[in-house]
Structure formats: structure tokens, C-alpha cells
Design an enzyme around this catalytic site. Structure first.
Site, mmCIF file in Angstrom:
data_model
loop_
_atom_site.group_PDB
_atom_site.id
_atom_site.type_symbol
_atom_site.label_atom_id
_atom_site.label_comp_id
_atom_site.label_asym_id
_atom_site.label_seq_id
_atom_site.Cartn_x
_atom_site.Cartn_y
_atom_site.Cartn_z
ATOM 1 N N PHE A 140 59.144 34.600 -5.423
ATOM 2 C CA PHE A 140 59.916 34.796 -6.705
ATOM 3 C C PHE A 140 61.252 34.327 -6.596
ATOM 4 C CE2 PHE A 140 63.055 37.066 -9.330
ATOM 5 C CZ PHE A 140 62.394 37.154 -10.325
ATOM 6 N N ASP A 225 66.372 30.211 -0.320
ATOM 7 C CA ASP A 225 66.532 30.650 -1.597
ATOM 8 C C ASP A 225 67.215 32.209 -1.101
ATOM 9 O OD1 ASP A 225 67.101 32.542 -4.027
ATOM 10 O OD2 ASP A 225 65.244 31.958 -4.808
ATOM 11 N N LYS A 254 73.943 36.417 -7.280
ATOM 12 C CA LYS A 254 73.997 37.857 -7.417
ATOM 13 C C LYS A 254 75.115 38.291 -6.514
ATOM 14 C CE LYS A 254 68.855 38.670 -7.917
ATOM 15 N NZ LYS A 254 68.961 39.130 -9.329
#
Length: 409
Positions: A140, A225, A254
Site C-alpha cells: 500500500f 516507503d 504523516k
């Protein structure tokens, strides 16, 4: 206005691309959230790690307020007085050389893809428009059409094609399978060190270091990532540090925005970042002074409050407490740092039902892939709150399970 009316208005005027729990939140502090009726909840999700420092951390709020008294948003058509310092801080904490700042995690992933492809053409002599990036199954990396094109989640892909070519997938955690896919057009390997959306899937020990050696052996790029796993979430500043597997490019976001601003970045060694030239990439809001101020304070806060070590210590407490629960519906508990995934037997309990039961007991969490309860509390959470959330989970399993399947230990 009543909670039901607020929810109905959101449904009436909004896209139905999320399925939120039926709670309407109005304010928060630290690891606690409060709904419009004043009920307190322990946050065991921290906005998918965007609120890793807790809600409205006073240092982050103060940094944002100071910047708002001076300068808000200017485009990259001009220099601003704190962007260079932000870049320097990012380079220092990651051990890499140069930065390109964006807004969302998906933007940072797209930036990494562009960098890897151009590097492949300019430095690896890959034939034009043939560059390939190897990814992991179950990944994801975001929601853009390019990214969902190399996802294997049917709902992420359905109805959004045609998709861009140039990606090949190997099983997550299998370094040998990745090496077998490397060919003359391979520019990079792009993986999450831990797969969060897939259910907090932790690869075998040595996987990240093996990827580093494989990419070195073949002269290709390694890109991690760490949008979800970075900034102390796994008990180190970045997950790759557990195996000293520093990548050529690192995607972060984030928590970098401190829960206050959407801030992401692609950080890389200089030779990779230098593929970009004026006009080749950009973002109106990327690298704005307000984001830089908040991002710098988030980096300082991670260091000053030793939050990575706190995540390591409390993460051991969390995982030990979860593994001590003797319930037949629990298939597996996995995780690292303050990040845990509890795999449930869907024939006994549904993960979403457990989340609803937790909500009723004053704890907010979210399921993923229907059978996994994902727990990622703010790194500032108190141990008492952590144990209260675990106790609520024990009780929530009993709330959802048949009488013969209830908690036995």
C-alpha cells in the site's frame, strides 16, 4: 446538533470513499479524543501515524503559531527563510543528502517513482520508457492511479484502469524472489519495511539488509516507503535502522506534519536527487514555510522526547500484553514498536465488530482487510492508557464472540 444528524449531513454531501465508525469527534489532547457529547476515548490509531506525537502537542502548536505570525504560504517561485533548515534537519535525521518536500504520502511516492525512472535512464542506461520498478505483493503506497496500478487490492483497482506499466511484484519478505525479477530494465526496488495496510506484516529478520545487498550487487536503487513506519513508530527513528539497511531513497510523511499539516518528503542520496531539474517536478504547497516550521519542530520533538526509544519500550509492553490474551479468535499477534496487528479468525469474530465494541468501551481503533485489528497509538501514550486499551480489547472479544468462544485467561 445530534451525532446522527452530523453523520447524515456528511453522508449526504460527501463522497462515500470511507466507512467511518459511528463516532463524531470534536476535540483531542495527547492520546485522548472526545466526541461531540463529551465522551473520552483512547486513540489507538493516531490517524494512521499522522498523529504519532498525539493531538495538539503544545510544542507543535506553538511552532505553528509562531510561523503564522510571520509568513504562511509562498510558492517555490521564491526562497523562504526556513526551507533550507528543514532540508538540513531531514538530511541529518535520515542520514541522506537531499530532500524534495511534498504534501501527501502518495505525492512523495510518485516523486520517488519519477526519480527512479529518470535515474534509470540517465545513469543506468535503461532504454527509454522501459524502466521497471520491483514492488512487493500486498503493498500500500497510496491512492493515485499509478500507485493503485501496482496494488493487488481489488477494490483499490476496480474501475480505475488503464494502469501504467513498469512494475513487477514479488512476495513480501522474500528477497530471493525480488532478485529473480531483476533484469536489464530494472531501475529500483520499492517496498515498505513493514506493511501496515496489509495488516502490520513484519518481514523475516534480515530482509531489509538482504535487499540492500541485492540492490548493491545489481547496481540498482533501493527505496523504502516509511510514510507509516517512520518517525519512531517501530522503535527506531526509521524502520530501516533495525538492520542498518540505509536506502538510496526514503519516502516519509504523516508524522512529519505533527498531526497539524500535510507534509511529506522524498529524501535521497545526492546523485539520485540530482536527476531533477527546474520544471521537472513541483508542488504549489510543497515546502511552504508553515509546513517547514511544523516539520522542523516534529523532528526536534522526536529527538528531545526520545520517542523512538519510548516506542520500543512501550511496544514490548503492548505486544506482550496482547500475546498474553488466551482467546480462540486470536490467530496471531505481530508488530514492532508501538505498532501491532492482531489477526482474528473471521469465522468467530469480525474485526469491524471488535472495533465497534472497542468504541463502545472508549477505545478507537480500525480494522484492515476485515480480519485484522490494527493498533498504532500515539507515541506519547501513557502506559496506563495502553493497558486500559488492551483490557478493553479483551472485553470486546467477549462482546463479539459466541459464549463458547469467550476469553478463557
Amino acid at each position: 446538533m445530534l451525532p446522527r444528524n452530523l453523520i447524515d449531513r456528511e453522508i449526504r454531501f460527501g463522497a462515500q470513499n470511507y466507512a467511518p465508525l459511528p463516532v463524531v469527534l470534536s476535540h483531542g489532547r495527547g492520546a485522548h479524543l472526545f466526541d461531540v457529547e463529551g465522551r473520552r476515548y483512547i486513540d489507538m490509531m493516531s490517524a494512521y501515524s499522522a498523529a504519532s506525537f498525539g493531538h495538539l502537542h503544545p510544542r507543535l502548536v506553538a511552532a505553528m503559531q509562531r510561523q503564522l505570525e510571520r509568513l504562511d504560504i509562498v510558492s517555490r517561485a521564491f526562497h523562504s527563510d526556513n526551507l533550507g533548515a528543514f532540508y538540513q534537519d531531514l538530511a541529518a535525521i535520515t542520514g541522506l543528502d537531499a530532500c524534495l518536500v511534498m504534501n501527501s504520502g502518495a505525492e512523495a511516492v510518485e516523486t520517488a517513482i519519477k526519480a527512479a525512472r529518470r535515474f534509470g535512464y540517465d545513469e543506468l542506461a535503461i532504454r527509454a520508457d522501459k524502466a521497471e520498478i520491483i514492488v512487493a505483493a500486498g503493498n500500500f503506497h497510496g491512492r493515485t492511479t499509478t500507485i493503485v496500478g501496482f496494488s493487488d487490492d481489488p477494490e483499490s483497482r476496480r474501475g480505475f484502469g488503464p494502469f501504467a506499466p513498469g512494475f513487477a511484484a514479488a512476495p513480501f519478505g522474500d528477497a530471493e524472489a525480488i532478485e529473480e525479477l531483476i533484469g536489464r530494465h530494472t531501475a529500483a526496488v520499492l517496498v515498505e519495511p513493514i506493511q501496515g495496510e496489509a495488516g502490520v506484516i513484519v518481514p523475516p529478520k534480515g530482509y531489509l539488509a538482504s535487499l540492500r545487498r541485492i540492490c548493491d550487487r545489481h547496481g540498482i536503487l533501493l527505496i523504502f516507503d516509511e510514510v507509516q513506519s517512520g518517525f519512531g513508530r517501530t522503535g527506531r527513528n526509521f524502520c530501516f535502522e533495525h538492520e542498518d539497511a540505509r536506502p538510496d531513497g526514503l519516502i516519509i510523511g504523516k508524522a512529519l506534519g505533527g498531526g497539524l499539516m500535510p507534509v511529506s518528503a522524498f529524501v535521497a542520496r545526492r546523485s539520485l536527487m540530482d536527476v531533477f531539474s527546474p520544471g521537472s517536478h513541483g508542488s504549489t504547497f510543497g515546502g511552504n514555510p508553515l509546513a517547514a516550521a511544523v516539520g522542523r519542530e516534529a523532528i526536534a520533538l522526536l529527538r528531545d522526547e526520545n520517542l523512538a526509544e519510548r516506542s520500543h519500550v512501550l511496544g514490548e509492553v503492548l505486544l506482550q500484553a496482547l500475546r498474553a490474551i488466551n482467546h480462540p479468535a486470536i490467530v496471531e499477534v505481530r508488530g514492532k514498536g508501538l505498532w501491532a496487528g492482531v489477526e482474528l479468525d473471521a469465522s468467530m469474530v469480525k474485526a469491524k465488530d471488535v472495533c465497534l465494541a472497542l468504541m463502545r468501551r472508549g477505545v478507537l481503533a480500525k480494522e484492515t482487510h476485515e480480519s485484522v485489528l490494527r493498533l498504532a497509538p500515539p507515541l506519547v501514550i501513557a502506559e496506563d492508557d495502553l493497558m486500559e486499551a488492551v483490557a478493553a480489547f479483551r472485553a470486546a472479544l467477549d462482546d463479539c464472540a459466541a459464549p463458547s468462544e469467550r476469553y478463557a485467561g
